[in-house]
Design a protein around this motif. Structure first.
Motif, short mmCIF file in Angstrom:
data_model
loop_
_atom_site.label_atom_id
_atom_site.label_comp_id
_atom_site.label_asym_id
_atom_site.label_seq_id
_atom_site.Cartn_x
_atom_site.Cartn_y
_atom_site.Cartn_z
N LEU A 26 0.86 -1.18 0.00
CA LEU A 26 0.00 0.00 0.00
C LEU A 26 0.90 1.23 0.00
CD1 LEU A 26 -2.83 1.30 0.27
CD2 LEU A 26 -2.57 1.09 2.75
N THR A 27 0.69 2.13 -0.95
CA THR A 27 1.48 3.35 -1.06
C THR A 27 0.61 4.53 -0.65
OG1 THR A 27 2.74 2.40 -2.89
CG2 THR A 27 2.84 4.78 -2.63
N LEU A 28 1.10 5.30 0.34
CA LEU A 28 0.36 6.44 0.88
C LEU A 28 1.13 7.73 0.68
CD1 LEU A 28 -0.76 4.88 4.29
CD2 LEU A 28 -2.08 5.00 2.17
N ARG A 29 0.40 8.82 0.41
CA ARG A 29 0.99 10.15 0.32
C ARG A 29 1.55 10.55 1.68
NH1 ARG A 29 -3.28 10.81 -2.78
NH2 ARG A 29 -2.87 11.61 -4.85
N ARG A 70 -1.56 4.06 -4.41
CA ARG A 70 -1.40 2.81 -5.13
C ARG A 70 -1.54 1.66 -4.13
NH1 ARG A 70 2.99 -0.51 -7.25
NH2 ARG A 70 2.61 -0.88 -9.45
N TRP A 71 -2.05 0.55 -4.61
CA TRP A 71 -2.16 -0.65 -3.79
C TRP A 71 -1.89 -1.84 -4.69
CZ3 TRP A 71 -7.15 -1.82 -0.49
CH2 TRP A 71 -6.85 -2.77 0.50
N GLU A 72 -0.79 -2.50 -4.46
CA GLU A 72 -0.44 -3.67 -5.25
C GLU A 72 -0.88 -4.89 -4.47
OE1 GLU A 72 3.52 -5.88 -6.80
OE2 GLU A 72 3.39 -3.72 -7.17
N ILE A 73 -1.82 -5.64 -5.07
CA ILE A 73 -2.39 -6.81 -4.41
C ILE A 73 -2.11 -8.02 -5.29
CG2 ILE A 73 -4.50 -7.87 -3.53
CD1 ILE A 73 -5.59 -4.94 -3.30
N GLU A 74 -1.37 -8.98 -4.72
CA GLU A 74 -0.99 -10.19 -5.45
C GLU A 74 -0.34 -9.86 -6.79
OE1 GLU A 74 -4.10 -13.13 -5.52
OE2 GLU A 74 -4.51 -12.85 -3.40
N GLY A 75 0.50 -8.83 -6.78
CA GLY A 75 1.24 -8.46 -7.98
C GLY A 75 0.49 -7.57 -8.96
N ASP A 79 -4.19 1.89 -9.12
CA ASP A 79 -3.85 3.27 -8.85
C ASP A 79 -4.97 4.25 -9.21
OD1 ASP A 79 -3.65 3.22 -11.59
OD2 ASP A 79 -1.49 3.60 -11.64
N ASP A 80 -6.11 3.73 -9.62
CA ASP A 80 -7.29 4.55 -9.87
C ASP A 80 -8.03 4.76 -8.55
OD1 ASP A 80 -9.43 5.59 -11.88
OD2 ASP A 80 -10.51 4.18 -10.57
N GLN A 81 -8.35 6.01 -8.23
CA GLN A 81 -8.96 6.32 -6.93
C GLN A 81 -10.25 5.55 -6.68
OE1 GLN A 81 -6.04 7.76 -5.53
NE2 GLN A 81 -7.70 8.30 -4.21
N LYS A 82 -11.11 5.44 -7.66
CA LYS A 82 -12.37 4.70 -7.47
C LYS A 82 -12.10 3.22 -7.23
CE LYS A 82 -15.39 7.79 -9.99
NZ LYS A 82 -16.27 7.98 -11.14
N MET A 83 -11.13 2.67 -7.96
CA MET A 83 -10.79 1.26 -7.78
C MET A 83 -10.17 1.02 -6.41
SD MET A 83 -11.71 -0.37 -10.51
CE MET A 83 -10.75 -1.83 -10.72
#
Length: 117
Positions: A26-29, A70-75, A79-83
């Motif tokens: 999980l990438t946070l500002r 950004r959130w990388e889940i299982e590779g 990075d889309d805000q709604k997603m």
């Protein structure tokens, strides 16, 4: 000159990565604008029927919306805000707990003016 064209030349905001026990990242500002901080601090239930739990959930989602880049889940990167918000809402209870704790620690370290609100 509009806001969009002014922002193109600026560098992206600094971020921090947090890895969960399964290896998802999980990438946070690291910072938020003053107006955004003000909005989060004054956010309150929209109606008399809203409970303290409703307010807590809304603040949690608002923080996640504003901080998650950004959130990388299982590779697979999101990075889309709604997603990102949709994925958070669909996550199991343990994943949501990890995200809440991670965001909370991140806010305490990087944006202390929001900590404890």
């Amino acid at each position: 000159m509009g806001k969009r064209s002014r922002r193109r030349g600026s560098e992206p905001a600094a971020t921090s990565d947090y890895t969960d026990p399964e290896g998802n990242v999980l990438t946070l500002r690291d910072s938020l604008s003053r107006p955004t901080i003000f909005k989060i601090k004054r956010e309150s239930p929209r109606s008399a029927a809203a409970t303290a739990d409703d307010a807590w959930r809304r603040r949690t989602e608002l923080l996640f919306e504003r901080l998650a880049v950004r959130w990388e889940i299982e590779g697979l990167p999101l990075d889309d805000q709604k997603m990102l918000l949709g994925r958070y809402r669909m996550a199991d209870a343990e994943t949501q707990r990890w995200v809440r704790q991670t965001v909370s620690r991140h806010v305490e370290q990087k944006i202390p003016e929001l900590a404890g609100d």
